[in-house]
Scaffold this active site. Structure first.
Site, PDB file in Angstrom:
ATOM      1  N   SER A  41      -9.453   3.024  -5.819  1.00 35.33           N
ATOM      2  CA  SER A  41     -10.158   3.440  -5.054  1.00 35.33           C
ATOM      3  C   SER A  41     -10.870   4.551  -4.574  1.00 35.33           C
ATOM      4  CB  SER A  41      -8.280   3.801  -3.453  1.00 35.33           C
ATOM      5  OG  SER A  41      -8.980   3.327  -2.639  1.00 35.33           O
TER       6      SER A  41
ATOM      7  N   LYS B 138      -4.072   0.592  -9.126  1.00 36.45           N
ATOM      8  CA  LYS B 138      -5.083   0.964  -9.469  1.00 36.45           C
ATOM      9  C   LYS B 138      -5.623   1.600 -11.615  1.00 36.45           C
ATOM     10  CE  LYS B 138      -5.784   3.222  -4.775  1.00 36.45           C
ATOM     11  NZ  LYS B 138      -5.618   4.523  -3.719  1.00 36.45           N
TER      12      LYS B 138
ATOM     13  N   ARG C 141     -12.820   0.098  -4.176  1.00 38.78           N
ATOM     14  CA  ARG C 141     -13.435   0.673  -3.307  1.00 38.78           C
ATOM     15  C   ARG C 141     -14.172   1.937  -3.019  1.00 38.78           C
ATOM     16  NH1 ARG C 141      -9.942   1.508   0.741  1.00 38.78           N
ATOM     17  NH2 ARG C 141     -11.533   2.298   1.956  1.00 38.78           N
TER      18      ARG C 141
ATOM     19  N   ASP D 185       0.966  -0.994  -0.485  1.00 38.88           N
ATOM     20  CA  ASP D 185      -0.375   0.050  -0.087  1.00 38.88           C
ATOM     21  C   ASP D 185       1.005   1.439   0.127  1.00 38.88           C
ATOM     22  OD1 ASP D 185      -2.176   1.841   1.124  1.00 38.88           O
ATOM     23  OD2 ASP D 185      -3.392   0.459   0.130  1.00 38.88           O
ATOM     24  N   ASP D 186       0.899   2.374   0.411  1.00 41.41           N
ATOM     25  CA  ASP D 186       0.876   3.651   0.532  1.00 41.41           C
ATOM     26  C   ASP D 186       2.288   3.205   1.331  1.00 41.41           C
ATOM     27  OD1 ASP D 186       1.616   6.481  -0.078  1.00 41.41           O
ATOM     28  OD2 ASP D 186      -0.388   6.975   1.404  1.00 41.41           O
TER      29      ASP D 186
ATOM     30  N   ASP E 134      -4.238   0.546 -14.860  1.00 41.70           N
ATOM     31  CA  ASP E 134      -3.700  -0.457 -15.985  1.00 41.70           C
ATOM     32  C   ASP E 134      -3.310   0.471 -16.928  1.00 41.70           C
ATOM     33  OD1 ASP E 134      -5.865  -2.440 -18.042  1.00 41.70           O
ATOM     34  OD2 ASP E 134      -4.058  -2.983 -17.522  1.00 41.70           O
TER      35      ASP E 134
ATOM     36  N   ASP F 182     -12.027   3.744   5.662  1.00 44.30           N
ATOM     37  CA  ASP F 182     -11.451   2.993   5.175  1.00 44.30           C
ATOM     38  C   ASP F 182     -11.427   1.609   6.525  1.00 44.30           C
ATOM     39  OD1 ASP F 182     -10.420   4.429   3.365  1.00 44.30           O
ATOM     40  OD2 ASP F 182      -8.455   4.405   5.130  1.00 44.30           O
TER      41      ASP F 182
HETATM   42  C1  GLA Z   1      -6.534   5.679   1.493  1.00 43.39           C
HETATM   43  C2  GLA Z   1      -7.303   3.964   1.079  1.00 43.39           C
HETATM   44  C3  GLA Z   1      -6.289   3.233   2.277  1.00 43.39           C
HETATM   45  C4  GLA Z   1      -5.317   3.205   1.940  1.00 43.39           C
HETATM   46  C5  GLA Z   1      -4.543   5.414   2.446  1.00 43.39           C
HETATM   47  C6  GLA Z   1      -2.787   4.829   2.137  1.00 43.39           C
HETATM   48  O1  GLA Z   1      -6.932   5.742   2.576  1.00 43.39           O
HETATM   49  O2  GLA Z   1      -8.661   4.184   1.717  1.00 43.39           O
HETATM   50  O3  GLA Z   1      -7.006   1.893   1.678  1.00 43.39           O
HETATM   51  O4  GLA Z   1      -4.774   2.836   0.816  1.00 43.39           O
HETATM   52  O5  GLA Z   1      -4.906   5.985   1.382  1.00 43.39           O
HETATM   53  O6  GLA Z   1      -2.742   6.452   2.134  1.00 43.39           O
END
Ligand code: GLA
Length: 411
Positions: A175, A162, A200, A78-79, A164, A204
């Protein structure tokens, strides 16, 4: 058969979805965010920081602990994985040099060598939520880094993203619809389902039953407008599976798995795989519940009875003489102080004809208990009631109903 299909088309019709050959059943794997967020301090927390070491360890554990065999295949970064600045000459993204000394390509090679896939995170703004470089250049520039980054990810061997890009099939996870919903807008789900493999659209998830319940309610409230967009290649993502952490009880953990299976939602765990106790691991590896999640029809199941006693239903394989099988979840949202084993209040008692009201029904069903090794509980006529004891405080019972016929009498 024709009637069944017609009814299901009305109730569960799936809009045209992204067909890049990927995500034909809900993606399964692991994702770091809920559990590890943006921990950068590898000196103090060498096992918890966002680093190649973490993702390699997760890949090892997915294999050694049996998760890969159960279907979990994506290791998702992730981030907070990149340097704060792009490479000055090429403008390419580079992984943090201290935390990912071998680089993402080497990590992808490692993950692939285990028979798994690697996912990565990017953001459509100038910066990610945690302040790392995003896809936009900023300063009003009309150009962006989309193509450059897509090519970089493809060259590294990334399998899930996220956005392509050319030359490599990449599972495409969006997201951003979550931000549209939080601003009170209604996302264009037809377009999203056409462009994204999963997306999403809500808050979160955090490590609590309250968070899981709010997601369940959000999906129930919107089920009629959501269900038609969900299906092979295109999945609503209610966010990560948090089973194996500390926020959910054993029963509530079963409930999250059961409901995510009813939704046909991605199963992306966010937990410390070195510390998942046997009890919770058993839930995460429950092959009968996973089979409902991965059911090839990919229908989003619906809540057919609301309130403290909730009933959820999802049509699944096998079809027996034209009649569907069904997964049914009883969810008890009551909280009580009296011993639940003496309380009639815990006996859910709904007739099959009411639960399956909207569906073509068979005359008899075998009822299998999916959290008890798919034990055959009883055979029921469609006129009878499905009576099951369900404990309080977010406990579930989950059964599979399979039509009984002369030539079909098993799960
Ligand atoms: C958003 C997404 C989370 C995560 C954060 C990362 O809040 O919804 O799932 O990826 O960014 O900063």
């Amino acid at each position: 058969m024709a009637t069944v299909v017609f009814l299901l088309v009305c109730i569960f019709a799936v809009a045209s979805s992204l067909d890049n050959g990927l995500g034909r059943t809900p993606p399964m794997g692991w994702l770091s965010w809920m559990r590890y967020a943006c921990e950068l301090d590898c000196d103090t927390y060498p096992d918890q920081c966002i680093s190649e070491r973490l993702y390699m360890k997760i890949a090892d554990l997915l294999v050694s602990e049996g998760y890969k065999d159960a279907g979990y295949q994506y290791v998702n970064i992730d981030d907070c994985w990149s340097e704060k600045e792009r490479e000055p000459e090429t403008l390419k993204l580079i992984a943090d040099r201290k935390r990912f000394p071998s680089g993402i390509k080497a990590l992808a090679d490692y993950v692939h060598s285990k028979g798994l896939k690697l996912g990565i995170y990017t953001d459509m703004g100038t910066k990610t939520c945690a302040g790392y470089p995003g896809l936009l250049i900023g300063n009003g520039s009309a150009t962006d880094y989309i193509l450059l980054d897509a090519e970089t990810y493809a060259s590294w061997g990334i399998d899930s993203l996220k956005y392509d890009c050319p030359g490599r099939p990449i599972l495409y996870s969006c997201s951003w619809p979550a931000y549209q919903v939080s601003e009170g807008k209604t996302p264009d789900y037809a377009s999203i389902a056409y462009h994204c493999n999963l997306w999403r659209n809500f808050d979160d998830i955090i490590d609590s039953w309250q968070s899981v319940s709010s997601i369940i309610d959000f999906y129930a409230k919107n089920q009629d407008s959501f269900a038609k967009y969900n299906g092979p290649g295109a999945w609503f993502d209610p966010d990560m599976i948090i089973v194996g952490n500390t926020g959910l009880s054993y029963e509530q953990s079963k409930a999250q798995m059961a409901l995510w299976a009813i939704f046909s939602a991605p199963l992306l765990m966010s937990n410390d795989l070195t510390a998942v106790s046997e009890q919770f691991k058993h839930i995460l590896l429950n092959k009968h519940v996973i089979a409902i999640n991965q059911d090839p029809f990919g229908f989003m199941g619906k809540r057919v009875i609301a309130g403290n006693e909730q009933v959820w239903v999802k049509p699944v394989y096998p079809l027996v003489n034209g009649s569907y099988s069904f997964a049914i979840v009883y969810l008890n949202q009551r909280t009580l102080g009296i011993p639940t084993f003496v309380s009639q209040i815990c006996n859910f008692n709904y007739s099959l004809s009411r639960i399956l009201d909207k569906f073509e029904k068979a005359d008899f069903y075998n009822v299998y208990d999916l959290f008890a090794d798919a034990k055959l509980l009883f055979k029921l006529s469609v006129q009878e009631k499905l009576v099951l004891h369900v404990n309080t405080s977010g406990s579930v019972r989950m059964v599979k109903l399979v039509p009984v016929s002369a030539d079909h009498n098993s799960l």
